[in-house]
Scaffold this active site. Structure first.
Site, mmCIF file in Angstrom:
data_model
loop_
_atom_site.group_PDB
_atom_site.id
_atom_site.type_symbol
_atom_site.label_atom_id
_atom_site.label_comp_id
_atom_site.label_asym_id
_atom_site.label_seq_id
_atom_site.Cartn_x
_atom_site.Cartn_y
_atom_site.Cartn_z
ATOM 1 C CG ASP A 113 0.439 -2.315 -4.779
ATOM 2 O OD1 ASP A 113 -0.393 -1.558 -3.869
ATOM 3 O OD2 ASP A 113 0.549 -1.894 -5.837
ATOM 4 C CG HIS A 173 -2.981 0.531 -5.138
ATOM 5 N ND1 HIS A 173 -1.722 0.128 -5.542
ATOM 6 C CD2 HIS A 173 -3.409 1.658 -6.109
ATOM 7 C CE1 HIS A 173 -1.491 0.557 -6.568
ATOM 8 N NE2 HIS A 173 -2.345 1.606 -7.009
ATOM 9 C CB SER A 218 -2.098 1.346 -10.258
ATOM 10 O OG SER A 218 -1.188 2.420 -9.520
#
Length: 813
Positions: A154, A241, A597
Site C-alpha cells: 500500500d 491509506h 480498501s
C-alpha cells in the site's frame, strides 16, 4: 443516470499518473516484461539450494535482464527494476517502438504497458463475533494471529502509531506467556533482517520493532513518471491509506480512538498479534503497476503468509488480453504458487454491474458491507422539519437546539463586474473574497456541491477555510440538481456542518429557504453520535458488483466475483500523523473511512487466524473455508440486502455479496474444503475460450498438459457458468479437513428455470480423504440472456454446513 460523485479520500483516484501516462501515449512509457526462466522462489523444483545460492541465482537473473535489453534495443531506455523472486521479468521506461523490439526478442514471453494504480478504508470485531469466537479459539485477543505475517502492499505505514507499537510485556499474563513460547517462531518469513527494514525520512532505525518486522519501499516506476520528493523515499506513510489498511488487518488490541478531543471507543485489528511486513508502492502523487509488482515479487521472496492489496489496476488489461493473463494477475498467480493467501479490494464502482476489479480465481476479491453503526448529522429547520445528512462535527449553538439565520452563498455573493467574482464562484464557498462578510457571519450558509467538486477544483477543506475566516455559525453542502447525488463520508469538520448528498433532500432545503423569504432558520445537531442499524450488514452502494469479466469488452467469466463480503463502511482505523492527501484529516491519528480498501484487510486478518490454526493449509483451502462458511442473513436473521441507486434496496445476490458475509469462527472449522493447486489454475487458463497453449506458456512459462473440459470445472467453492446453451455437468472435489468421518447430504435450490442435481446425493468421507461431486445443470424453460442464481448446500452429520452459490447465464442453443 445521476452522477455519483465522491468527496472523500478513499474514492479519490490517483489522477496524476493517469494524466502523465495519457500525455506520454505517443512518447515514452513504462513497460512490464516477462521472460523465460524460473524465478528464485521455485528453483527448489530443480534442486535443493541454499539461501546463498538463491541470492546468486537472483543476481544472475538481473544480469540476464540487463543483457537482454542491451542486445535487443537500439534506442534510449531506462531499466527501472527486475522481478526475480516469484516472477521473472523487469520494467523498462522506453518508447513504443523499442517496446515492439522487445516483443520479438528471444526469451521474452510478454510485454505490457503499465496503466498506473488506484486506491480501492472499533466495532467490527464484535460484529464478526471475534471476541467470543475465533479469538477465543486462538487463546484470546492477546494470541490471535501469533506467528503469522501479513504483507501490506500500500502507501507505507506510520511506525509511531500506537496500533503498531510492540511491548510484549503489556500483552501477556503468566499463563499466556507460556502459550506464547510455543508459537513465537514465524513459520516461513525470511525477510526480517536489517536489509528488509529500510530507513529514510520519518522512518528511522528502530522503526521495525517486533510488530512491524519488515518495511520496504518501491519507487522506480513512480520516480520515472512523477515528481517525487526526497521525503517520499522511505516506508513512511505520507498518505494515510496504508496505515488504515494495516491496522484493520493486524492493529494492536484495544487502542483508544480519539479525534478532536472526543473518544470513539477502541480500535483492534482482526488478527491483533499478527506481524506486519510493509511494502510501500503508492505515493501522494500516485503510483505505477511497476512498483506494485516489485512489491508483490519481494513479498513472495520474503515469504509472507497473507498479502492484502487495497490498491491496484482499475480495469482489465486492454488490447483484448484475457483479464486473467495480464502481468499483474500472473504475479498474483505466482504469489499463490509461493503459498501466499492474496486478498484484493473488489473496487468502489458499485452499484454498476460488472464493475468488480478483482478478476482472478487465485485471489480473494472482497465486497464492502455496512456495519450497523452510522454517523449521521441532522439539519433541523425553523418549521421543525428535519433532514438527515453526513458530517462529523460538533453542533451549532445551544447544542444544536438554537435556530440560526439561514442564507445561501449565492445570495451573499459579492457583485463586482469584471474582477473575477461571480455568483457561480461564490456558491461553492471556496473563496472568502467572493462572499460579503456581513451577510454570512453568525449564519448557517448553504454552499453548493456543483461543478468545482465535479472536476476536482473545489474541496470541503476550502469550505472550512472560508467558514472559519468569515465566521460562519455552520454550513450546509447541498447536492446540485445539475450534477446529481454525490457520495460523502463523515469527515471531521472544524466548523459545524452537514452534507446533504441527495438532490431530493436538497430540493426540500431550497423549497423551505425560498418560501421563508428572509425568515429561514436552521440548526445543525451533533454528528459525532453513532446510531445503530439492525439491518446490517448490507452491501454498500459503492461496492463493485459482478459478474466477473474475462476481457476489456466485459465478457462474463466462469468465476464468481466478488468472493466474499466484509465490513467496509465507516470503519475507524489508524491514520498517519503526516497524511498529506486529505488535509481535513491532517494531524489526526484515526480516520473513519469507507471503501473496499477497508473490507479487504478484514478478510486478510481472518485468513491469518485460519492460517494460525491450520498452518499446513494451502491458500485455496483457506479461501474455501472463508467462502463456504459465510452467512447470508443480517443481524435480524433476514436475507442480506444490497444498496442500489437512489437509496433502493434489493436482496443481495452472489454478484453483490459473493458467497456471503465473512464468518471468522465458522472458517476455523469448515468441515470440507475445495483444494486447488498452481497446476489447476494453469489448466483453467488452458481451457479459456480463444486462449492458445502458446499464450498460456507466454504468460506462465507452463505447458497446457491437462486443460479442463470447461473453465467452470476449476475446483472453486462456487459454480459460475457464463454460457449454458442447454445442459452441462461440472465437477468439484471436496476434502475432509475435520478430525473424523462425516456423512454429508446434498440439497439444492436451483436457479430459476434451471434443473440442478448433485451426484452422489449423499456420501461419507474419511478425514484427509477426498470426494468427487458431479453437478448437472439443464435449461428448463427459463428466460434467456440474464443470470439466474441458486445454491447447493452440503449438510454434515456433525453440523458442518458447506454452501456453494450457483450463478448461471442461460443462452440459446
Amino acid at each position: 443516470m445521476k452522477n455519483h460523485l465522491v468527496c472523500s479520500l478513499i474514492w479519490l483516484l490517483s489522477l496524476l499518473p493517469f494524466l502523465i501516462l495519457e500525455a506520454t501515449k505517443e512518447g515514452n512509457a513504462i513497460y512490464l516484461v516477462l521472460v523465460e526462466g524460473k524465478p528464485t522462489a521455485f528453483q527448489h523444483q530443480l534442486n535443493t539450494r541454499s539461501k546463498l545460492k538463491s541470492e546468486a541465482h537472483g543476481k544472475r537473473m538481473i544480469e540476464l535482464h540487463d543483457e537482454l535489453l542491451k542486445n535487443s534495443l537500439d534506442g534510449e531506455y531506462t531499466k527501472l527494476c527486475s522481478f526475480h523472486h516469484i516472477i521473472n521479468g523487469f520494467a523498462v521506461h522506453t518508447s513504443p517502438s523499442q517496446a515492439k523490439l522487445l516483443e520479438s526478442a528471444s526469451g521474452v514471453l510478454r510485454v505490457e504497458r503499465d496503466p498506473g494504480l488506484k486506491k480501492m478504508t472499533t466495532y467490527t470485531p464484535d460484529l464478526l463475533g471475534l471476541p467470543a469466537g475465533a479469538w477465543e479459539e486462538e487463546g484470546g485477543a492477546e494470541m490471535a494471529g501469533e506467528g503469522i505475517v501479513i504483507g501490506v502492499v500500500d502507501s507505507g505505514i506510520d511506525p509511531s502509531h500506537a496500533s503498531f507499537s510492540y511491548d510484549p510485556s503489556s500483552y501477556f499474563n503468566e499463563s499466556t506467556k507460556r502459550k506464547r513460547k510455543k508459537k513465537l517462531q514465524l513459520r516461513r518469513f525470511d525477510g526480517g533482517d536489517d536489509r528488509r527494514c529500510e530507513e529514510g525520512p520519518m522512518f528511522p532505525r528502530g522503526s521495525c520493532n517486533g510488530k512491524i518486522i519488515s518495511a520496504q519501499y518501491f519507487a522506480a516506476g513512480a520516480a520515472a513518471l512523477l515528481p517525487l520528493n526526497a521525503s517520499d523515499l522511505s516506508p513512511f506513510d505520507q498518505n494515510g491509506h496504508g496505515s488504515h489498511v494495516a491496522s484493520i488487518a493486524a492493529g494492536n488490541w484495544g487502542v483508544p480512538v480519539v479525534v478532536n478531543g472526543c473518544k470513539f471507543g477502541f480500535s483492534t485489528g482482526m488478527a491483533p498479534r499478527a506481524r506486519l511486513a510493509i511494502y510501500k508502492a503508492l505515493y501522494p502523487q500516485g503510483g505505477t503497476l511497476t512498483d506494485l509488482i516489485s512489491a508483490i515479487d519481494r513479498a513472495g521472496g520474503d515469504g509472507v503468509d497473507v498479502m492484502v492489496l487495497s490498491i491496484g489496476p482499475s480495469e482489465p488489461t486492454g488490447d483484448g488480453v484475457i483479464s486473467f493473463m495480464g502481468v499483474f494477475e500472473i504475479s498474483l498467480l505466482f504469489a499463490r504458487r509461493a503459498g501466499i493467501f492474496v486478498v484484493q479490494a473488489g473496487g468502489n464502482e458499485g452499484p454498476q454491474e460488472a464493475s468488480v476489479v478483482s478478476f482472478s480465481p487465485w485471489a480473494m476479491g472482497v465486497a464492502a458491507s455496512t456495519t450497523g453503526r452510522v454517523y449521521q448529522t441532522h439539519l433541523v429547520f425553523g418549521n421543525s422539519h428535519t433532514l438527515h445528512g453526513v458530517g462529523f462535527s460538533a453542533p451549532t449553538a445551544g447544542d444544536g437546539a438554537k435556530q440560526l439565520r439561514l442564507i445561501s452563498a449565492g445570495d451573499a455573493a459579492m457583485q463586482k463586474a469584471g474582477d473575477g467574482f461571480s455568483v457561480a464562484r461564490a456558491e461553492e464557498c471556496q473563496f472568502p473574497e467572493a462572499l460579503k462578510p456581513a451577510g454570512v457571519r453568525g449564519s448557517i450558509v448553504i454552499c453548493s456541491f456543483s461543478g468545482g467538486f465535479f472536476n476536482g477544483s473545489s474541496s470541503v477543506t476550502s469550505v472550512l477555510a472560508t467558514a472559519e475566516r468569515l465566521g460562519f455559525a455552520g454550513f450546509i453542502l447541498a447536492a446540485d440538481q445539475r450534477y446529481g447525488d454525490f457520495t460523502a463520508q463523515p469527515l471531521p469538520l472544524t466548523v459545524p456542518g452537514v452534507m446533504i448528498t441527495r438532490t431530493a433532500d436538497a430540493q426540500i432545503l431550497w423549497n423551505y429557504y425560498q418560501n421563508s423569504a428572509s425568515a429561514a432558520t436552521a440548526a445543525i445537531q451533533d454528528g459525532r453520535i453513532a446510531a445503530i442499524d439492525e439491518q446490517a450488514p448490507q452491501v454498500a452502494r459503492f461496492s463493485s458488483r459482478g459478474p466477473d469479466v474475462s476481457d476489456d469488452r466485459r465478457t462474463p467469466a466462469d468465476v464468481l466475483k466478488p468472493d466474499v463480503l466484509a465490513p467496509g463502511h465507516q470503519i475507524w482505523a489508524a491514520w498517519s500523523s503526516a497524511g498529506e492527501v486529505e488535509p481535513i484529516l491532517a494531524g489526526d491519528s484515526f480516520a473513519l473511512l469507507s471503501g473496499t480498501s477497508m473490507a479487504a484487510p478484514h478478510v486478510a486478518g481472518v485468513a491469518a487466524l485460519v492460517k494460525q490454526k491450520h498452518p499446513s493449509w494451502s491458500p485455496a483451502m483457506i479461501a474455501s473455508a472463508i467462502s463456504t462458511t459465510a452467512v447470508n442473513s443480517d443481524q435480524r436473521g433476514r436475507p442480506i440486502m444490497a444498496q442500489g441507486f437512489a437509496d433502493g434496496l434489493k436482496p443481495a445476490g452472489p454478484f453483490d455479496r459473493g458467497t456471503g458475509f465473512v464468518n471468522p469462527t465458522g472458517a476455523l472449522d469448515p468441515g470440507l474444503v475445495f483444494p486447488a493447486e498452481f497446476e489447476d489454475y494453469v489448466s483453467f487458463l488452458c481451457s479459456l475460450p480463444g486462449v492458445t497453449p502458446p499464450a498460456v506458456r507466454a504468460a506462465t512459462g507452463e505447458a497446457c498438459n491437462r486443460p479442463l473440459s470447461s473453465p467452470a470445472d476449476l475446483n472453486l467453492p462456487s459454480i459460475t457458468i457464463s454460457s449454458l446453451p442447454g445442459a452441462r455437468a461440472v465437477r468439484r472435489v471436496v476434502l475432509n479437513v475435520a478430525g473424523e468421518p462425516e456423512t454429508y447430504t446434498c440439497s439444492a435450490e436451483p436457479p430459476a428455470g434451471v434443473e440442478l442435481a448433485v451426484f452422489p446425493p449423499s456420501f461419507t468421507v474419511l478425514p484427509g480423504r477426498k470426494q468427487e461431486l458431479e453437478i448437472e445443470l439443464k435449461q428448463a424453460g427459463c428466460s434467456l440472456g440474464s443470470f439466474v442464481f441458486g445454491e447447493i448446500v452440503l449438510m454434515g452429520s456433525f453440523n458442518h454446513v458447506v454452501r456453494m452459490p450457483v450463478s448461471v447465464l442461460p443462452v440459446a442453443a
